[in-house]
Motif scaffolding. Structure first.
Motif, PDB file in Angstrom:
ATOM      1  N   ASP A 488       0.835  -1.035  -0.097  1.00 41.56           N
ATOM      2  CA  ASP A 488      -0.444  -0.263  -0.065  1.00 41.56           C
ATOM      3  C   ASP A 488       1.024   0.996  -0.008  1.00 41.56           C
ATOM      4  O   ASP A 488       0.311   2.201  -0.673  1.00 41.56           O
ATOM      5  CB  ASP A 488      -0.651  -0.348   0.960  1.00 41.56           C
ATOM      6  CG  ASP A 488      -0.460   0.134   2.837  1.00 41.56           C
ATOM      7  OD1 ASP A 488       0.367  -0.886   2.575  1.00 41.56           O
ATOM      8  OD2 ASP A 488      -1.059   0.142   3.758  1.00 41.56           O
ATOM      9  N   ARG A 492       5.438   4.096   6.925  1.00 45.73           N
ATOM     10  CA  ARG A 492       4.886   3.591   7.721  1.00 45.73           C
ATOM     11  C   ARG A 492       4.789   2.065   7.950  1.00 45.73           C
ATOM     12  O   ARG A 492       5.258   1.749   7.904  1.00 45.73           O
ATOM     13  CB  ARG A 492       3.483   4.418   8.028  1.00 45.73           C
ATOM     14  CG  ARG A 492       2.144   3.418   7.795  1.00 45.73           C
ATOM     15  CD  ARG A 492       1.120   4.189   7.664  1.00 45.73           C
ATOM     16  NE  ARG A 492       0.554   4.282   6.841  1.00 45.73           N
ATOM     17  CZ  ARG A 492      -0.689   4.595   6.052  1.00 45.73           C
ATOM     18  NH1 ARG A 492      -0.804   6.021   6.361  1.00 45.73           N
ATOM     19  NH2 ARG A 492      -1.833   4.105   5.118  1.00 45.73           N
ATOM     20  N   GLU A 494       3.563   0.066   7.775  1.00 47.98           N
ATOM     21  CA  GLU A 494       2.214  -0.860   7.484  1.00 47.98           C
ATOM     22  C   GLU A 494       2.475  -1.482   6.163  1.00 47.98           C
ATOM     23  O   GLU A 494       2.859  -2.739   6.283  1.00 47.98           O
ATOM     24  CB  GLU A 494       1.026   0.601   6.827  1.00 47.98           C
ATOM     25  CG  GLU A 494      -0.368  -0.429   6.756  1.00 47.98           C
ATOM     26  CD  GLU A 494      -1.676   0.272   6.600  1.00 47.98           C
ATOM     27  OE1 GLU A 494      -1.957   0.987   6.991  1.00 47.98           O
ATOM     28  OE2 GLU A 494      -2.540  -0.551   6.665  1.00 47.98           O
ATOM     29  N   TRP A 498      -2.415  -4.491   0.558  1.00 51.51           N
ATOM     30  CA  TRP A 498      -3.517  -4.578   0.103  1.00 51.51           C
ATOM     31  C   TRP A 498      -3.951  -4.809  -0.357  1.00 51.51           C
ATOM     32  O   TRP A 498      -3.757  -4.268  -1.881  1.00 51.51           O
ATOM     33  CB  TRP A 498      -3.533  -2.991   0.505  1.00 51.51           C
ATOM     34  CG  TRP A 498      -3.695  -2.720   2.696  1.00 51.51           C
ATOM     35  CD1 TRP A 498      -2.907  -2.172   2.749  1.00 51.51           C
ATOM     36  CD2 TRP A 498      -4.723  -3.361   3.740  1.00 51.51           C
ATOM     37  NE1 TRP A 498      -3.279  -1.664   4.521  1.00 51.51           N
ATOM     38  CE2 TRP A 498      -4.336  -2.423   4.730  1.00 51.51           C
ATOM     39  CE3 TRP A 498      -5.426  -3.582   3.194  1.00 51.51           C
ATOM     40  CZ2 TRP A 498      -4.854  -3.159   6.236  1.00 51.51           C
ATOM     41  CZ3 TRP A 498      -6.751  -3.976   4.909  1.00 51.51           C
ATOM     42  CH2 TRP A 498      -6.403  -3.815   6.025  1.00 51.51           C
ATOM     43  N   ASP A 501      -5.945  -2.447  -2.852  1.00 53.47           N
ATOM     44  CA  ASP A 501      -5.235  -1.406  -3.374  1.00 53.47           C
ATOM     45  C   ASP A 501      -3.598  -1.483  -4.597  1.00 53.47           C
ATOM     46  O   ASP A 501      -4.518  -0.664  -5.852  1.00 53.47           O
ATOM     47  CB  ASP A 501      -4.357  -0.706  -2.150  1.00 53.47           C
ATOM     48  CG  ASP A 501      -4.131   0.132  -1.102  1.00 53.47           C
ATOM     49  OD1 ASP A 501      -5.267  -0.883  -1.184  1.00 53.47           O
ATOM     50  OD2 ASP A 501      -3.792   0.553  -0.555  1.00 53.47           O
ATOM     51  N   ARG A 555     -12.155 -10.183   2.490  1.00 57.06           N
ATOM     52  CA  ARG A 555     -12.614  -8.962   2.025  1.00 57.06           C
ATOM     53  C   ARG A 555     -13.478  -9.129   1.087  1.00 57.06           C
ATOM     54  O   ARG A 555     -12.353  -8.736  -0.130  1.00 57.06           O
ATOM     55  CB  ARG A 555     -12.339  -7.695   2.657  1.00 57.06           C
ATOM     56  CG  ARG A 555     -12.730  -7.718   3.511  1.00 57.06           C
ATOM     57  CD  ARG A 555     -11.644  -5.914   3.783  1.00 57.06           C
ATOM     58  NE  ARG A 555     -11.992  -5.482   5.414  1.00 57.06           N
ATOM     59  CZ  ARG A 555     -11.054  -5.017   6.032  1.00 57.06           C
ATOM     60  NH1 ARG A 555     -10.312  -3.703   5.481  1.00 57.06           N
ATOM     61  NH2 ARG A 555     -11.889  -3.862   7.330  1.00 57.06           N
ATOM     62  N   TRP A 559     -11.381  -5.249  -2.607  1.00 55.30           N
ATOM     63  CA  TRP A 559     -10.555  -6.569  -1.663  1.00 55.30           C
ATOM     64  C   TRP A 559     -10.425  -7.837  -1.934  1.00 55.30           C
ATOM     65  O   TRP A 559      -9.486  -7.819  -3.496  1.00 55.30           O
ATOM     66  CB  TRP A 559     -10.012  -5.624  -0.826  1.00 55.30           C
ATOM     67  CG  TRP A 559      -9.667  -4.916  -0.386  1.00 55.30           C
ATOM     68  CD1 TRP A 559      -8.782  -4.512   0.429  1.00 55.30           C
ATOM     69  CD2 TRP A 559      -9.813  -2.856  -0.008  1.00 55.30           C
ATOM     70  NE1 TRP A 559      -8.194  -2.718   0.516  1.00 55.30           N
ATOM     71  CE2 TRP A 559      -9.393  -2.382   0.437  1.00 55.30           C
ATOM     72  CE3 TRP A 559     -11.944  -2.313  -1.048  1.00 55.30           C
ATOM     73  CZ2 TRP A 559      -9.644  -0.797  -0.491  1.00 55.30           C
ATOM     74  CZ3 TRP A 559     -11.590  -1.443  -1.056  1.00 55.30           C
ATOM     75  CH2 TRP A 559     -10.475  -0.488  -0.276  1.00 55.30           C
ATOM     76  N   HIS A 785       0.577   6.850  -1.683  1.00 50.57           N
ATOM     77  CA  HIS A 785      -0.017   6.174  -1.588  1.00 50.57           C
ATOM     78  C   HIS A 785      -0.283   6.003  -3.364  1.00 50.57           C
ATOM     79  O   HIS A 785      -0.529   6.738  -3.512  1.00 50.57           O
ATOM     80  CB  HIS A 785      -0.532   6.498  -0.510  1.00 50.57           C
ATOM     81  CG  HIS A 785      -1.456   4.841   0.775  1.00 50.57           C
ATOM     82  ND1 HIS A 785      -0.759   4.405   1.595  1.00 50.57           N
ATOM     83  CD2 HIS A 785      -2.601   4.308   0.515  1.00 50.57           C
ATOM     84  CE1 HIS A 785      -1.196   4.224   1.969  1.00 50.57           C
ATOM     85  NE2 HIS A 785      -2.192   3.804   1.224  1.00 50.57           N
TER      86      HIS A 785
END
Ligand code: BGC
Length: 939
Positions: A488, A492, A494, A498, A501, A555, A559, A785
């Motif tokens: 993604d 950071r 994370e 994902w 994305d 999901r 996604w 992003h």
């Protein structure tokens, strides 16, 4: 109406003139040349572990000026020795002359290929006049471990989270060939006789290590020698035992481990294998801590000089621990490795505080800084990274959340020392250097861009500098997030794969980069995540892949749907049916899962199936049950098409029927008489228009409500990750290219150009990540992003004018249909398709339009010219009707389209009318029939 015009109107979209193909082909065609031979999409892949690798090539022509060139037949030979190949003999496979124009993904069909062996292949091709080419130069591929006896290595381990491993071994005979397989639970750097083996970073790459681990193979024939040799490795936690997202470290295991097998083949025909076992020695090294998010800590005083060479006598080494009981799948890496992509020299250095030197790379990147420093022994240098500066010039690290993003280096001497962290990466534009009395010069600090080394395949430039900046930001942000997995974002705490994305960005990304290998690898991660473990075999596709924690969270709503949407796109863009076949049972399980979790064909939000919704929309959310149900419909339509391509006719029919049921349910539940879909969000209206989810005769009303919403916002976009990808397309197809261009060229936020203004060099997580004054918005989200950049697909298709034909996967046939508007006067697109370079270049001067087109050998294109004065079109300065290349001509409303063979074409038209709604006419045939379902409209 004059009789001729009346007839033309009646024959709208019908072929009205088949120009003499004989005339078109009268010229004798030059022979062709097979080029860029690829095995499983890679040049000379070092380890293939599919028994029937697929072979591809490009058809080049000695004279690209000759039009209408195509391959009429091919012959492939595969040999197990270069001598056999040199003699043009395929002792394993000789396909014979196959009459076919296929040049991609041809499955090997010879004698069984053996593990570890190297094979050589050649191809020759026949042109349209049945003249054969020369044989291509030979290409090679090597097999890795093959099922059923895949690699079951002995994993070994040292102490701590980072460590060194070494194995001295003698060689007493002449070596003919040497190659080594290596892998890690963690990340490794392989060493042999004092040098790094390969250029890889972060090998073996990120997969769900509990289930599948990739391995690499390296040819080391030139790196071993008679006498004493040392094979070694440096280990770090990487994704295996380092921090993942905000969940701390050790998600897959506590400590890294390593496996290797060195195969030595001697000149006398004998062989030997050196593998990881308890005889390997281990010790700590200079890397005292390492984490992908937090950074590397390196103490050069602790270097063990010569540890990976023969003759080294270190005291503090002990035997490695051997781990047993492995059940993971060992798979050859199938995409390109991660490595150094390029380097950047800073554009500026500042000193916002005493001893703090800040270097500006002028570009947000993913990677690390390489630094050459002069200090004294024991000096500790600290490198920190950030995407933004505070007003006082110091780094603003607030959006990095829990990621420390700090590398440290302790110097071993007073001389110049160069350091480049190697087991970590950061997302940054600014790097600060602390701990030195004097700052390194600008050229002593280098930004090293790191990512998966897939090729660049496409570029687009326009007469608008602002659009060009936007395109650059899209390109960089994809580049920065695609590192073993499509992340993604890179900065950071994370950095997850994902699925939503990449789902919304795949169509854009595959113009700019050759991502067939990268995405195919990730599709395996997605399927691994789908079928993971106990109780998780219900078919739910994941929201992140690779999966990183035990519990599945299925999901939909954009996604998990990637498990269907991605193979579909790979098939359409690259012509790869292998990936849809490999995904087929997974996609069916997913549809069954959605069906089980639906009520009257609507997907309500529940514990088992949820969605993030139209993420990062600008105050215009879409009900999540509609989001989930829209994707259910999209998935069913795409699986129906894929089923048909795979010959699964019964499935195809059943899914087509299911689509109609879901469509009817959506109409009943969400579409009001006045054309408002659900709550009338831009995305809700776009969804309905994109898939034809409205009652007969209501299309105009549904579209009008979309325009209302846009006008209410004073011509601003409010869609999030999901709706943004189809908004412009839907506007154009419903006759409002002017609105599409208005949104694209909108300078005030929320808008793409707002995001690309103020010296921004990458895309943001949300439309409002930065305020107009450059300060962070309230959520302090990421400046790296990609997901809001999905307009890039539309830009390549409609500004660049290169549009895939959904009925002709892999660009075997495509459309050229630039849509002039937005005040643009020029655009140029180049795209390296699976068949070679497609190029367009158009200009507009007053009402005079020119268009240069390149169509690769072995493909055809339909070129659509905008409406112009009658008889005012020329090609290569000749009246168009005299052109010798046109296979057929169609007359869609207003414009004229020409179906052409390969070659270069130069069109010019005067009296062109293009402004605003008028350019509705500049639309190809077959796009405007009311109520048509078009799930394949955006391959
Ligand atoms: C990620 C997104 C992702 C989203 C979904 C965020 O934290 O950064 O890009 O798609 O969560 O919930």
């Amino acid at each position: 109406m004059a009789p001729a015009r009346a007839r033309r109107a009646r024959l709208r979209f019908a072929i009205v003139a088949i120009f003499s193909t004989a005339a078109a082909l009268a010229e004798e065609a030059p022979t062709l040349r097979p080029a860029e031979l690829r095995c499983e999409g890679l040049e000379s892949p070092p380890a293939v572990d599919t028994p029937q690798p697929r072979l591809s090539w490009l058809c080049e022509s000695g004279d690209p000026e000759v039009r209408g060139q195509a391959q009429s037949a091919y012959q492939i030979i595969v040999a197990d020795s270069s001598a056999g190949s040199a003699a043009d003999e395929g002792n394993l496979w000789d396909s014979g002359k196959i009459v076919s124009d296929q040049s991609t993904f041809i499955a090997y069909a010879g004698a069984a290929l053996q593990p570890h062996r190297e094979y050589f292949w050649k191809v020759r091709i026949w042109n349209r006049d049945a003249a054969a080419s020369e044989w291509s130069p030979p290409a090679a591929f090597s097999m890795g471990f093959l099922p059923p006896n895949s690699w079951r290595p002995d994993w070994i381990r040292g102490d701590g989270v980072t460590y060194l491993l070494r194995k001295p071994f003698p060689i007493k005979k002449d070596v003919k060939r040497a190659y080594v397989y290596a892998s890690a639970l963690g990340v490794y750097e392989l060493r042999l006789n004092g040098s790094k083996v390969g250029d890889e970073l972060f090998a073996p790459g990120w997969t769900d290590y509990r289930k599948r681990v990739q391995y690499q193979r390296y040819d080391v024939t030139d790196a071993v020698h008679r006498g004493d040799n040392v094979l070694g490795a440096e280990l770090a936690p990487g994704w295996f035992s380092g921090k993942i997202a905000w969940f701390n470290a050790k998600r897959y295991g506590k400590q890294p481990a390593f496996a290797a097998e060195l195969h030595l083949e001697f000149a006398d025909g004998s062989s030997r294998v050196v593998s990881t076992d308890g005889s390997w020695e281990t010790s700590s090294g200079p890397l005292t801590a390492s984490d992908m998010q937090d950074g590397d800590q390196y103490d050069a005083r602790l270097e063990k000089i010569g540890w990976d060479t023969a003759g080294y006598q270190g005291a503090d080494w002990e035997n490695a621990e051997v781990l047993g009981g492995e059940s993971r799948i060992m798979a050859a890496q199938r995409d390109q490795p991660v490595g150094d992509v390029r380097t950047l020299t800073p554009v500026q250095r500042t000193q916002p505080a005493p001893g703090v030197y800040v270097y500006d790379l002028g570009q947000n990147i993913t990677g690390i800084a390489r630094i050459t420093a002069r200090g004294q022994r024991d000096a500790k240098i600290t490198l920190r990274y950030a995407e933004r500066l505070n007003a006082d010039g110091t780094l603003d690290v607030t959006n990095l959340k829990l990621a420390e993003a700090t590398d440290t280096y302790v110097m071993r001497s007073a001389g110049a020392e160069t350091y480049q962290p190697k087991f970590t990466f950061h997302g940054f534009r600014w790097v600060s250097v602390e701990g030195l009395d004097a700052p390194p010069a600008l050229d002593e600090v280098t930004g090293v861009v790191v990512g998966t080394l897939f090729p660049e395949t496409g570029s687009l430039s326009t007469s608008s500098q602002e659009l060009n900046q936007l395109l650059s930001n899209i390109r960089w942000t994809i580049r920065n997030s695609y590192l073993s997995v499509p992340l993604d974002s890179p900065q950071r705490s994370e950095r997850l794969g994902w699925t939503g994305d990449a789902n919304v960005m795949a169509a854009t990304a595959s113009w700019m980069f050759g991502l067939d290998r990268f995405y195919s690898k990730w599709q395996t991660d997605i399927l691994d995540a789908q079928s993971y473990g106990k109780g998780e075999t219900d078919g739910a596709m994941p929201n992140v892949a690779p999966r990183w924690m035990a519990k599945a969270s299925g999901r939909g709503g954009g996604w998990g749907d990637v498990g269907v949407n991605l193979p579909y796109l790979l098939w359409k863009r690259y012509g790869d049916t292998g990936v849809i076949r490999a995904s087929y049972s997974g996609t069916k399980k997913w549809l069954a899962f959605l069906e089980r979790n639906s009520k009257n064909h609507i997907i309500p939000v529940s514990a088992r199936v949820s969605t993030a919704g139209d993420w990062e929309n600008a105050g215009d959310p879409t009900p999540k049950d509609l989001v989930g149900t829209f994707y259910y419909a999209l998935d069913v339509a795409q699986v129906a098409e894929m089923a048909e391509a795979l010959g699964e006719e019964a499935d195809a029919a059943a899914y087509r029927a299911r689509f109609q049921e879901i469509r009817a349910a959506i109409i009943k539940r969400y579409v009001a008489q006045d054309g408002v879909v659900a709550n009338g969000s831009q995305t809700a209206q776009v969804f309905a228009l994109y898939l034809g989810l409205y009652p007969q005769g209501m299309k105009d009303k549904v579209f009008r409500r979309l325009i209302d919403n846009i006008e209410k916002r004073d011509n601003h976009i409010s869609t999030g990750y999901l709706g943004s990808q189809w908004l412009l397309k839907v506007l154009v197809e419903n006759g409002r290219p002017d609105v599409a261009y208005d949104l694209l060229m909108q300078r005030t936020g929320p808008s793409w150009l707002y995001m690309a203004s103020n010296e921004q060099t990458s895309l943001w997580e949300g439309w409002d990540t930065l305020n107009p004054d450059g300060t962070f918005g309230s959520k302090r989200t990421s400046l790296g992003h990609a997901a809001l950049g999905s307009c890039g697909d539309w830009m390549f298709q409609r500004i660049g004018g290169i549009t895939p034909d959904p009925l002709s996967p892999g660009f075997k046939h495509f459309m050229i249909e630039p849509l002039v508007g937005g005040g643009l006067t020029h655009a140029e697109a180049n795209f390296q398709s699976p068949h070679g370079l497609i190029g367009t270049r158009w200009t507009l001067h007053g009402d005079r339009f020119t268009l240069d087109v390149t169509v690769p050998v072995n493909t055809t294109a339909t070129v659509l010219l905008p409406p112009s004065s009658p008889g005012a079109v020329t090609e290569s300065d000749q009246p168009i009707d005299l052109s010798d290349h046109v296979l057929s001509k169609r007359l869609p409303t207003g414009g004229v389209s020409y179906h052409v063979g390969s070659g270069r074409y130069s069109y010019a038209a005067s009296g062109v009318s293009l402004s605003g709604r008028a350019s509705r006419a500049n639309e190809p045939s077959g796009r405007e029939s009311e109520d048509e379902m078009d799930p394949s409209g955006s391959p």
